[in-house]
Design an enzyme around this catalytic site. Structure first.
Site, PDB file in Angstrom:
ATOM      1  CB  ALA A 209      -0.929  -0.009   1.203  1.00 13.17           C
ATOM      2  CD  GLU A 210      -0.185   5.945   2.201  1.00 13.93           C
ATOM      3  OE1 GLU A 210      -1.125   5.126   2.197  1.00 13.93           O
ATOM      4  OE2 GLU A 210      -0.313   7.141   2.467  1.00 13.93           O
ATOM      5  N   GLY A 211       1.650   3.380  -2.241  1.00 12.25           N
ATOM      6  CA  GLY A 211       2.698   3.343  -3.267  1.00 12.25           C
ATOM      7  C   GLY A 211       3.417   2.017  -3.127  1.00 12.25           C
TER       8      GLY A 211
END
Lengths: 379, 261
Positions: free
Chosen positions: A361-363
């Site tokens: 997640a988050e990139g």
């Protein structure tokens, strides 16, 4: 250069550590097994002022700095990644409002979020657009004094348990990233509903759901920033989220080290504690080295944010490094505990499942490596 | 309502304290000072009384400069003011000399309605300072409080005794010592932490309060600790043989003799 925490950071860290040990840690196993969202515990966090720690006092925050926020997440993650992640996610829409919202939007939505009355979520990802977030297809169409939103969002953390959602949709299909706008959507808005709740591998105490918008009408004043600025807003706050992810990765790695250290000192083999064997010492040494290095980078990134410096690359480095460190630390903790580590009676296997999430997640780490690599090669 | 809470910084009770067998002193290295747990109950009650009745909570402690950390924590929980009594000449004080300095400082503060202490400190475990201060100030004292109800300037206090609870009515001002049954202390609040961390703590030395130098510190302390040692731990293993019935009977006899049952 000073690596010492200041008085307020030390006091806050001590408080969060104590809170985590007494109120949070013992519930994590139950959350993991049941997959239920810890409403009562989150209420306790809210009542104890956690929701607004790194925000200005005038909006209901505690007035803490960037590092205070990161330390909070790090300490919470030692007891429960799910809880730390829920709070970190709450701060994503809070950052959108704090950095890009109007004064009216801040008073109406940010204040109750920071004082702990309301929980927030941020929605960008769609079934067909994750890393390629400019490729979203949900739409916003102007109709007199409202925007009509349509489409589906997936993998939305704090979905179903939040009161305030910041949602990105295409308001101009011809413009790609520059055709995206961000809207505040309140729970209960007609046409807005919660879809499938994901049955996740880890972070099972956090809620991840689908969001469905079907002719969901939101007032014009609910747009954050100007039309077409949604992607810019999303990229800015997600970049900051990488610092939060760094803190989560360090927290869970410390939990791994702590379990491995305790077990290594207690477990006897060949007539002595396994901690006296070099093979174990090296594992512990590697964990401790990486944690120490990560903390230094976290402090650097927090300090850059504090000064308003551009640090997208450093934040990406922190996120990639700490997420991989957390995976390795969990894997190694399992190895130190041997057969016991492979059972659900001990926490490392849970830590491994929780940590895996940090790489995705988050990139995704691959996307962030691309960001780091291309920045360095350009420079 | 003017409420005063006297707190003591003690070595963290969750960490095992070692005694240096040679010097007979506590090994303080690496041990963090924390607010004495019962003092936190006293502080929590003070804050609750302030919240329901209005007024001000002042927290006071005697000790070296690092006690400021504990005073800041008390501010972050909700105390309004903090005073540290610190002076080289206060050092080495026993309960009598400590109580003397506290009582003199309280006199300087002027009007106080309730003075709260923890029932005892978990390091030296004497439980004397609260009662001595009450005597020195000529105030009524109620120890081991497990419940406090406020009605104007009258308090109804439950005393938590071994076999019973005693309820006492007292007219203020009064000294009360708190036990853990009184309440569940709150966590410091983040916003208050930020403010407390930046707040200057008032420090009073011997020239700031009216004191007789002969009653301070080591000089003013009649108590002399001759020796301090860790209790030796000895375990003996006794195997009880015979049939299950015989072994159970033997075990029963042993437990009876050792007054376990």
């Amino acid at each position: 250069m000073n690596f010492d925490l200041n008085e307020e950071q030390k006091m806050l860290q001590k408080m969060v550590r104590e809170f985590t040990e007494k109120e949070v840690a013992h519930l994590d196993e139950k959350m993991d097994k049941s997959g239920e969202f810890p409403y009562e515990l989150m209420k306790k966090l809210a009542d104890n002022g956690f929701y607004g720690i790194p925000y200005a006092e005038k909006y209901g925050g505690a007035g803490g700095d960037e590092l205070s926020g990161a330390l909070t997440l790090m300490e919470l993650a030692k007891g429960s990644m799910s809880v730390a992640f829920t709070l970190a996610t709450h701060w994503v829409p809070a950052n959108a409002l704090n950095n890009f919202g109007t004064e009216e939007q801040k008073q109406k939505y940010l204040v109750p979020m920071l004082t702990g009355e309301k929980l927030g979520a941020f929605a960008l990802t769609e079934p067909g657009a994750g890393s390629d977030s400019a490729g979203i297809v949900s739409t916003g169409t102007a109709d007199e004094d409202v925007w009509v939103l349509n489409g589906n969002k997936v993998f939305i953390t704090n979905g179903g348990v939040s009161d305030i959602y910041v949602i990105c949709v295409k308001t101009d299909k011809t413009k790609g990233a520059k055709g995206i706008s961000a809207f505040i959507v309140e729970k209960g808005t007609p046409g807005f509903s919660i879809g499938k709740k994901e049955d996740k591998m880890g972070c099972r105490g956090s809620s991840t759901t689908e969001l469905i918008m079907k002719d969901c009408r939101v007032p014009k004043e609910n747009m954050i920033g100007n039309e077409g600025e949604g992607f810019k807003i999303a990229m800015s706050i997600l970049e900051k989220g990488r610092m939060a992810f760094g803190a989560l990765g360090i927290g869970i790695s410390e939990a791994c080290l702590s379990v491995a250290k305790k077990y290594a000192n207690e477990r006897q083999a060949f007539g002595k504690p396994i901690a006296s064997f070099q093979a174990i010492q090296f594992i512990i040494a590697n964990m401790a080295m990486e944690i120490e290095l990560s903390k230094a980078l976290l402090q650097k990134v927090a300090s850059m944010y504090e000064k308003g410096e551009k640090c997208g690359t450093e934040a990406a480095m922190l996120k990639v490094f700490t997420s991989e460190m957390a995976m390795k630390a969990a894997k190694d903790a399992i190895q130190v505990l041997g057969g016991y580590g492979y059972t659900r009676d001990y926490p490392p296997e849970r830590y491994l499942r929780d940590a895996k999430f940090l790489e995705i997640a988050e990139g995704a780490n691959e996307v962030l490596r691309f960001v780091i690599g291309s920045t360095i090669l350009r420079g | 309502m003017e409420i005063l809470v006297c707190i003591k910084q003690v070595p963290d009770p969750t960490v095992e304290v070692r005694i240096d067998p040679k010097t007979k002193n506590l090994v303080r290295e690496g041990i963090v000072g924390v607010i004495n747990p019962y003092d936190k109950n006293a502080l929590e009650e003070a804050i609750r009384i302030k919240e329901s009745q209005g007024g001000k909570v002042t927290v006071i402690s005697m000790g070296p400069p690092q006690v400021k950390e504990s005073l800041r924590e008390a501010l972050a929980m909700g105390a309004d003011e903090a005073i540290l009594l610190s002076d080289r000449e206060f050092g080495g004080a026993d309960t009598l000399a400590t109580s003397y300095v506290l009582a003199q400082a309280i006199k300087k503060l002027g009007k106080v309605d309730i003075i709260l202490f923890g029932k005892n400190a978990v390091d030296a475990d004497t439980g004397q300072v609260g009662p001595i201060v009450a005597e020195k100030l000529g105030l009524p004292q109620i120890t081991f409080a497990s419940k406090i109800s406020v009605d104007g300037n009258i308090l109804l206090v439950d005393r938590h005794l071994e076999e019973a609870t005693e309820t006492i009515k007292v007219t203020l001002p009064a000294v009360i010592t708190a036990c853990k049954e009184l309440n569940e202390p709150r966590y410091p609040n983040p916003l208050k932490i930020m403010k407390a961390a930046r707040k200057e703590i008032t420090v009073w030395g011997k020239t700031d309060i009216q004191v007789d130098a002969a009653k301070l510190g080591l000089k003013g302390s009649p108590t002399c600790v001759l020796e301090i040692f860790s209790p030796s731990k000895s375990t003996q293993v006794k195997i009880l043989n015979g049939s299950p019935e015989e072994a159970s009977q033997a075990l029963f006899t042993v437990l009876r003799e050792d007054k376990v049952i």
